[in-house]
Design a protein around this motif. Structure first.
Motif, PDB file in Angstrom:
ATOM      1  N   ILE A  38      30.887 -16.788   7.721  1.00 41.59           N
ATOM      2  CA  ILE A  38      31.074 -18.331   7.264  1.00 41.59           C
ATOM      3  C   ILE A  38      29.950 -19.001   8.028  1.00 41.59           C
ATOM      4  CG2 ILE A  38      32.260 -20.334   7.171  1.00 41.59           C
ATOM      5  CD1 ILE A  38      34.881 -18.580   7.279  1.00 41.59           C
ATOM      6  N   ALA A  39      29.825 -18.815   9.160  1.00 40.71           N
ATOM      7  CA  ALA A  39      28.723 -19.549   9.917  1.00 40.71           C
ATOM      8  C   ALA A  39      27.271 -19.410   9.246  1.00 40.71           C
ATOM      9  CB  ALA A  39      28.484 -19.151  11.354  1.00 40.71           C
ATOM     10  N   GLU A  40      26.902 -18.074   8.847  1.00 38.88           N
ATOM     11  CA  GLU A  40      25.770 -17.744   8.265  1.00 38.88           C
ATOM     12  C   GLU A  40      25.613 -18.246   7.019  1.00 38.88           C
ATOM     13  OE1 GLU A  40      22.293 -16.152   7.783  1.00 38.88           O
ATOM     14  OE2 GLU A  40      23.305 -16.005   9.471  1.00 38.88           O
ATOM     15  N   GLN A  41      26.764 -18.309   6.125  1.00 36.76           N
ATOM     16  CA  GLN A  41      26.629 -19.028   4.827  1.00 36.76           C
ATOM     17  C   GLN A  41      26.567 -20.623   4.950  1.00 36.76           C
ATOM     18  OE1 GLN A  41      26.278 -17.574   1.846  1.00 36.76           O
ATOM     19  NE2 GLN A  41      26.190 -15.553   2.988  1.00 36.76           N
ATOM     20  N   LEU A  42      26.911 -21.124   5.668  1.00 35.08           N
ATOM     21  CA  LEU A  42      26.651 -22.622   5.998  1.00 35.08           C
ATOM     22  C   LEU A  42      25.452 -22.866   6.697  1.00 35.08           C
ATOM     23  CD1 LEU A  42      30.586 -23.700   6.823  1.00 35.08           C
ATOM     24  CD2 LEU A  42      29.449 -23.647   4.787  1.00 35.08           C
ATOM     25  N   LYS A  43      24.590 -22.268   7.126  1.00 28.09           N
ATOM     26  CA  LYS A  43      23.535 -22.245   7.815  1.00 28.09           C
ATOM     27  C   LYS A  43      22.407 -23.068   7.105  1.00 28.09           C
ATOM     28  CE  LYS A  43      20.511 -18.834   8.561  1.00 28.09           C
ATOM     29  NZ  LYS A  43      20.024 -17.706   9.227  1.00 28.09           N
ATOM     30  N   PRO A  44      22.169 -22.887   5.769  1.00 29.89           N
ATOM     31  CA  PRO A  44      21.267 -23.639   5.020  1.00 29.89           C
ATOM     32  C   PRO A  44      21.530 -25.272   5.014  1.00 29.89           C
ATOM     33  CG  PRO A  44      21.937 -21.782   3.646  1.00 29.89           C
ATOM     34  CD  PRO A  44      22.862 -21.700   4.805  1.00 29.89           C
ATOM     35  N   ILE A  45      22.845 -25.732   5.021  1.00 27.99           N
ATOM     36  CA  ILE A  45      23.070 -26.779   4.984  1.00 27.99           C
ATOM     37  C   ILE A  45      22.568 -27.730   6.279  1.00 27.99           C
ATOM     38  CG2 ILE A  45      25.177 -28.824   5.256  1.00 27.99           C
ATOM     39  CD1 ILE A  45      26.930 -26.551   3.740  1.00 27.99           C
ATOM     40  N   GLU A  46      22.415 -27.145   7.198  1.00 30.74           N
ATOM     41  CA  GLU A  46      21.902 -28.012   8.305  1.00 30.74           C
ATOM     42  C   GLU A  46      20.387 -27.518   8.836  1.00 30.74           C
ATOM     43  OE1 GLU A  46      24.874 -28.256  11.709  1.00 30.74           O
ATOM     44  OE2 GLU A  46      25.715 -30.295  10.635  1.00 30.74           O
ATOM     45  N   GLY A  47      20.291 -26.253   8.318  1.00 31.17           N
ATOM     46  CA  GLY A  47      18.903 -25.450   8.496  1.00 31.17           C
ATOM     47  C   GLY A  47      18.827 -24.887  10.163  1.00 31.17           C
ATOM     48  N   LYS A  48      20.258 -24.571  10.766  1.00 39.43           N
ATOM     49  CA  LYS A  48      20.386 -23.897  11.898  1.00 39.43           C
ATOM     50  C   LYS A  48      21.579 -23.299  11.902  1.00 39.43           C
ATOM     51  CE  LYS A  48      21.866 -27.998  14.541  1.00 39.43           C
ATOM     52  NZ  LYS A  48      21.482 -28.673  15.590  1.00 39.43           N
TER      53      LYS A  48
END
Length: 108
Positions: A38-48
């Motif tokens: 989940i963390a990997e999939q949400l990464k693009p939102i904040e850029g990290k």
């Protein structure tokens, strides 16, 4: 000193959240999804990358979830009933059209 029984709202909220958590755990297990995924999939939102603690906190605490993260999880196929509710946007009455009317009256 006697303790007060929990309010009806607290009891219904706890029951609702327990049900949501059970559905969330079942969904994650059925789809082999882990918090790092989940963390990997949400990464693009904040850029990290998001921390696992943040991902867990967003999904598991009894609070609201930021709209961008909630929308992304819905796009990934998470059922709406396993996610916390969207964080409401504050609507201050003084920041709406009424404020402009007061400003116009004060300057007239």
């Amino acid at each position: 000193m006697t303790s007060r029984p929990p309010s009806q709202l607290a009891v219904s909220t706890a029951t609702r959240d327990a049900g949501r958590m059970a559905r969330l755990r079942a969904f994650l297990k059925d789809h082999d999804i882990r918090y790092p995924d989940i963390a990997e999939q949400l990464k693009p939102i904040e850029g990290k990358p998001l921390s696992l603690q943040r991902v867990h906190g967003m999904l598991c605490r009894n609070a609201y979830m930021e709209k961008a993260f909630r929308d992304r999880l819905l796009d990934l196929g998470f059922p709406e009933d396993v996610l916390p509710p969207e964080k409401p946007v504050a609507r201050f009455p003084g920041l709406t059209a009424g404020r402009d009317e007061r400003h116009d009256a004060a300057t007239a």
